[in-house]
Design a protein around this motif. Structure first.
Motif, PDB file in Angstrom:
ATOM      1  N   GLN A   1       0.798  -1.243  -0.035  1.00  0.00           N
ATOM      2  CA  GLN A   1       0.004   0.043   0.075  1.00  0.00           C
ATOM      3  C   GLN A   1       1.010   1.262  -0.020  1.00  0.00           C
ATOM      4  OE1 GLN A   1      -2.786  -0.210   3.220  1.00  0.00           O
ATOM      5  NE2 GLN A   1      -4.435  -1.066   1.899  1.00  0.00           N
ATOM      6  N   ILE A   2       0.619   1.957  -0.901  1.00  0.00           N
ATOM      7  CA  ILE A   2       1.194   3.719  -0.853  1.00  0.00           C
ATOM      8  C   ILE A   2       0.154   4.430  -0.604  1.00  0.00           C
ATOM      9  CG2 ILE A   2       2.600   5.095  -2.322  1.00  0.00           C
ATOM     10  CD1 ILE A   2       3.693   2.593  -3.576  1.00  0.00           C
ATOM     11  N   ALA A   3       0.225   5.045   0.500  1.00  0.00           N
ATOM     12  CA  ALA A   3      -0.772   5.984   1.001  1.00  0.00           C
ATOM     13  C   ALA A   3      -0.091   7.377   1.166  1.00  0.00           C
ATOM     14  CB  ALA A   3      -1.336   5.535   2.436  1.00  0.00           C
ATOM     15  N   ASP A   4      -0.821   8.258   0.832  1.00  0.00           N
ATOM     16  CA  ASP A   4      -0.448   9.785   1.063  1.00  0.00           C
ATOM     17  C   ASP A   4      -1.453  10.681   1.679  1.00  0.00           C
ATOM     18  OD1 ASP A   4      -2.131  11.549  -0.944  1.00  0.00           O
ATOM     19  OD2 ASP A   4      -1.324  10.261  -2.553  1.00  0.00           O
ATOM     20  N   ASN A   5      -0.978  11.837   2.281  1.00  0.00           N
ATOM     21  CA  ASN A   5      -2.029  12.546   2.846  1.00  0.00           C
ATOM     22  C   ASN A   5      -2.228  13.838   1.975  1.00  0.00           C
ATOM     23  OD1 ASN A   5       0.513  13.987   3.359  1.00  0.00           O
ATOM     24  ND2 ASN A   5       0.177  14.197   5.334  1.00  0.00           N
ATOM     25  N   GLY A   6      -2.254  13.675   0.897  1.00  0.00           N
ATOM     26  CA  GLY A   6      -2.379  14.889  -0.204  1.00  0.00           C
ATOM     27  C   GLY A   6      -3.903  15.304  -0.617  1.00  0.00           C
ATOM     28  N   CYS A   7      -3.915  15.802  -1.907  1.00  0.00           N
ATOM     29  CA  CYS A   7      -5.306  16.313  -2.148  1.00  0.00           C
ATOM     30  C   CYS A   7      -6.405  15.399  -2.419  1.00  0.00           C
ATOM     31  CB  CYS A   7      -5.110  17.036  -3.437  1.00  0.00           C
ATOM     32  SG  CYS A   7      -4.383  16.246  -4.550  1.00  0.00           S
ATOM     33  N   GLY A   8      -6.024  14.122  -2.803  1.00  0.00           N
ATOM     34  CA  GLY A   8      -7.160  12.989  -2.926  1.00  0.00           C
ATOM     35  C   GLY A   8      -7.659  13.051  -4.297  1.00  0.00           C
ATOM     36  N   ILE A   9      -8.492  12.342  -4.748  1.00  0.00           N
ATOM     37  CA  ILE A   9      -8.921  12.280  -6.151  1.00  0.00           C
ATOM     38  C   ILE A   9     -10.434  12.304  -6.096  1.00  0.00           C
ATOM     39  CG2 ILE A   9      -8.992  10.719  -8.355  1.00  0.00           C
ATOM     40  CD1 ILE A   9      -6.637   9.205  -7.332  1.00  0.00           C
ATOM     41  N   PRO A  10     -10.911  13.407  -6.833  1.00  0.00           N
ATOM     42  CA  PRO A  10     -12.309  13.566  -6.674  1.00  0.00           C
ATOM     43  C   PRO A  10     -13.230  11.979  -7.237  1.00  0.00           C
ATOM     44  CG  PRO A  10     -11.585  15.185  -7.991  1.00  0.00           C
ATOM     45  CD  PRO A  10     -10.334  14.176  -7.746  1.00  0.00           C
ATOM     46  N   PRO A  11     -14.216  11.965  -6.624  1.00  0.00           N
ATOM     47  CA  PRO A  11     -14.948  10.605  -6.763  1.00  0.00           C
ATOM     48  C   PRO A  11     -15.248  10.251  -8.453  1.00  0.00           C
ATOM     49  CG  PRO A  11     -16.131  11.899  -5.004  1.00  0.00           C
ATOM     50  CD  PRO A  11     -15.019  12.462  -5.453  1.00  0.00           C
ATOM     51  N   GLU A  12     -15.506  11.444  -9.022  1.00  0.00           N
ATOM     52  CA  GLU A  12     -15.773  11.404 -10.467  1.00  0.00           C
ATOM     53  C   GLU A  12     -14.629  10.770 -11.480  1.00  0.00           C
ATOM     54  OE1 GLU A  12     -15.360  15.947  -9.765  1.00  0.00           O
ATOM     55  OE2 GLU A  12     -16.120  14.204  -8.711  1.00  0.00           O
ATOM     56  N   HIS A  13     -13.452  10.981 -10.793  1.00  0.00           N
ATOM     57  CA  HIS A  13     -12.319  10.698 -11.485  1.00  0.00           C
ATOM     58  C   HIS A  13     -11.711   9.216 -11.264  1.00  0.00           C
ATOM     59  CE1 HIS A  13     -10.892  15.078 -12.384  1.00  0.00           C
ATOM     60  NE2 HIS A  13     -11.994  14.779 -12.925  1.00  0.00           N
ATOM     61  N   LEU A  14     -12.145   8.709  -9.799  1.00  0.00           N
ATOM     62  CA  LEU A  14     -11.658   7.606  -9.630  1.00  0.00           C
ATOM     63  C   LEU A  14     -11.625   6.342 -10.733  1.00  0.00           C
ATOM     64  CD1 LEU A  14     -12.442   6.898  -5.851  1.00  0.00           C
ATOM     65  CD2 LEU A  14     -10.296   7.117  -6.925  1.00  0.00           C
ATOM     66  N   ASP A  15     -12.937   6.431 -11.451  1.00  0.00           N
ATOM     67  CA  ASP A  15     -12.827   5.295 -12.425  1.00  0.00           C
ATOM     68  C   ASP A  15     -11.965   5.652 -13.685  1.00  0.00           C
ATOM     69  OD1 ASP A  15     -14.642   3.662 -11.012  1.00  0.00           O
ATOM     70  OD2 ASP A  15     -16.382   4.545 -12.041  1.00  0.00           O
ATOM     71  N   GLN A  16     -11.695   6.823 -13.777  1.00  0.00           N
ATOM     72  CA  GLN A  16     -10.866   7.444 -14.989  1.00  0.00           C
ATOM     73  C   GLN A  16      -9.671   7.020 -14.947  1.00  0.00           C
ATOM     74  OE1 GLN A  16     -13.338  11.120 -14.966  1.00  0.00           O
ATOM     75  NE2 GLN A  16     -13.403  10.862 -17.230  1.00  0.00           N
TER      76      GLN A  16
ATOM     77  N   THR B   1      -4.805   9.569  -0.552  1.00  0.00           N
ATOM     78  CA  THR B   1      -5.075   8.439  -1.555  1.00  0.00           C
ATOM     79  C   THR B   1      -4.179   7.279  -1.154  1.00  0.00           C
ATOM     80  OG1 THR B   1      -5.701  10.048  -3.169  1.00  0.00           O
ATOM     81  CG2 THR B   1      -5.133   7.826  -4.160  1.00  0.00           C
ATOM     82  N   THR B   2      -4.782   5.980  -1.225  1.00  0.00           N
ATOM     83  CA  THR B   2      -4.273   4.945  -0.845  1.00  0.00           C
ATOM     84  C   THR B   2      -4.165   4.012  -2.308  1.00  0.00           C
ATOM     85  OG1 THR B   2      -4.776   4.999   1.475  1.00  0.00           O
ATOM     86  CG2 THR B   2      -3.956   2.814   0.536  1.00  0.00           C
ATOM     87  N   PHE B   3      -3.092   3.712  -2.712  1.00  0.00           N
ATOM     88  CA  PHE B   3      -3.113   2.645  -3.859  1.00  0.00           C
ATOM     89  C   PHE B   3      -2.638   1.503  -3.121  1.00  0.00           C
ATOM     90  CE2 PHE B   3      -3.166   6.418  -6.416  1.00  0.00           C
ATOM     91  CZ  PHE B   3      -3.793   5.883  -7.799  1.00  0.00           C
ATOM     92  N   THR B   4      -3.364   0.407  -3.405  1.00  0.00           N
ATOM     93  CA  THR B   4      -2.965  -1.174  -3.033  1.00  0.00           C
ATOM     94  C   THR B   4      -2.820  -1.960  -4.095  1.00  0.00           C
ATOM     95  OG1 THR B   4      -4.735  -0.839  -1.122  1.00  0.00           O
ATOM     96  CG2 THR B   4      -3.911  -3.003  -1.506  1.00  0.00           C
ATOM     97  N   VAL B   5      -1.686  -2.538  -3.940  1.00  0.00           N
ATOM     98  CA  VAL B   5      -1.189  -3.834  -4.991  1.00  0.00           C
ATOM     99  C   VAL B   5      -1.217  -4.976  -4.417  1.00  0.00           C
ATOM    100  CG1 VAL B   5       0.843  -4.448  -6.531  1.00  0.00           C
ATOM    101  CG2 VAL B   5       0.389  -2.038  -6.261  1.00  0.00           C
ATOM    102  N   GLU B   6      -1.963  -5.869  -4.965  1.00  0.00           N
ATOM    103  CA  GLU B   6      -2.383  -7.236  -4.322  1.00  0.00           C
ATOM    104  C   GLU B   6      -1.550  -8.106  -5.263  1.00  0.00           C
ATOM    105  OE1 GLU B   6      -6.480  -8.872  -4.254  1.00  0.00           O
ATOM    106  OE2 GLU B   6      -6.526  -7.453  -2.591  1.00  0.00           O
ATOM    107  N   LEU B   7      -0.619  -9.006  -4.991  1.00  0.00           N
ATOM    108  CA  LEU B   7       0.058  -9.803  -5.605  1.00  0.00           C
ATOM    109  C   LEU B   7      -0.168 -11.168  -4.976  1.00  0.00           C
ATOM    110  CD1 LEU B   7       3.403  -7.876  -6.042  1.00  0.00           C
ATOM    111  CD2 LEU B   7       1.740  -8.449  -7.979  1.00  0.00           C
ATOM    112  N   PRO B   8      -0.400 -12.440  -6.068  1.00  0.00           N
ATOM    113  CA  PRO B   8      -0.497 -13.745  -5.469  1.00  0.00           C
ATOM    114  C   PRO B   8       0.596 -14.204  -4.732  1.00  0.00           C
ATOM    115  CG  PRO B   8      -0.692 -13.684  -7.791  1.00  0.00           C
ATOM    116  CD  PRO B   8      -0.561 -12.388  -7.367  1.00  0.00           C
TER     117      PRO B   8
END
Length: 157
Positions: free
Chosen positions: A87-102, A144-151
């Motif tokens: 997990q790579i988490a930051d305390n930054g500006c965040g991503i608006p919900p309408e952009h999360l899919d894009q 924002t938190t990005f999570t990478v999941e590897l088997p």
């Protein structure tokens, strides 16, 4: 359209994350952030080290760009029964919900001239090539938190 698979050797995931962090530290903007490392597990995985480092550098660079000077970025390595998690988490500006899919779409960027919009799309392709997945949770103004999941076990072809 099959995801590309990569030749793989076994690496300790924490070593690979350390390599990515060391490379990221050459960036003067990264040096202005507090990087908090939390290694709660050290799973050994079959992976393409260079490709995973490429993904991590990209995610760290995104976190740096989303945070102000003295912002904080936490890099967590852990695991559950089936997956290693980064997990790579930051305390930054965040991503608006309408952009999360894009954010995963080629050429989508919120960085204006700065961004090509290819970083996350390439990250996703690399992680899927490792039979893993990558996802994002974000709150505007919180971070924002990005999570990478590897088997942990590479599935049989």
């Amino acid at each position: 359209n099959q995801p590309q698979t990569y030749p793989k050797d076994v690496f300790a995931l924490t070593d690979v994350v350390d390599m990515a962090l060391n490379i990221s530290n050459y960036d003067k903007e990264t040096k202005k952030r507090t990087i908090v490392k939390k290694f709660q597990a050290a799973p050994e995985l079959k992976l393409n080290k260079d490709k995973i480092i490429q993904v991590l550098i990209n995610l760290i660079r995104n976190a740096v760009q989303a945070t102000p000077d003295k912002g904080e970025i936490t890099v967590l390595v852990t695991q559950n029964q089936e997956h290693a998690l980064i997990q790579i988490a930051d305390n930054g500006c965040g991503i608006p919900p309408e952009h999360l899919d894009q954010i995963w779409q080629p050429f989508f960027s919120t960085k204006g001239e700065e961004g090509t919009g290819l970083g996350l799309e390439i990250c996703k392709r690399i992680i899927e090539g490792h039979h893993g997945r990558i996802y994002c949770e974000s709150k505007v103004g919180v971070g924002t938190t990005f999570t990478v999941e590897l088997p942990l076990e590479t599935p049989a072809a």
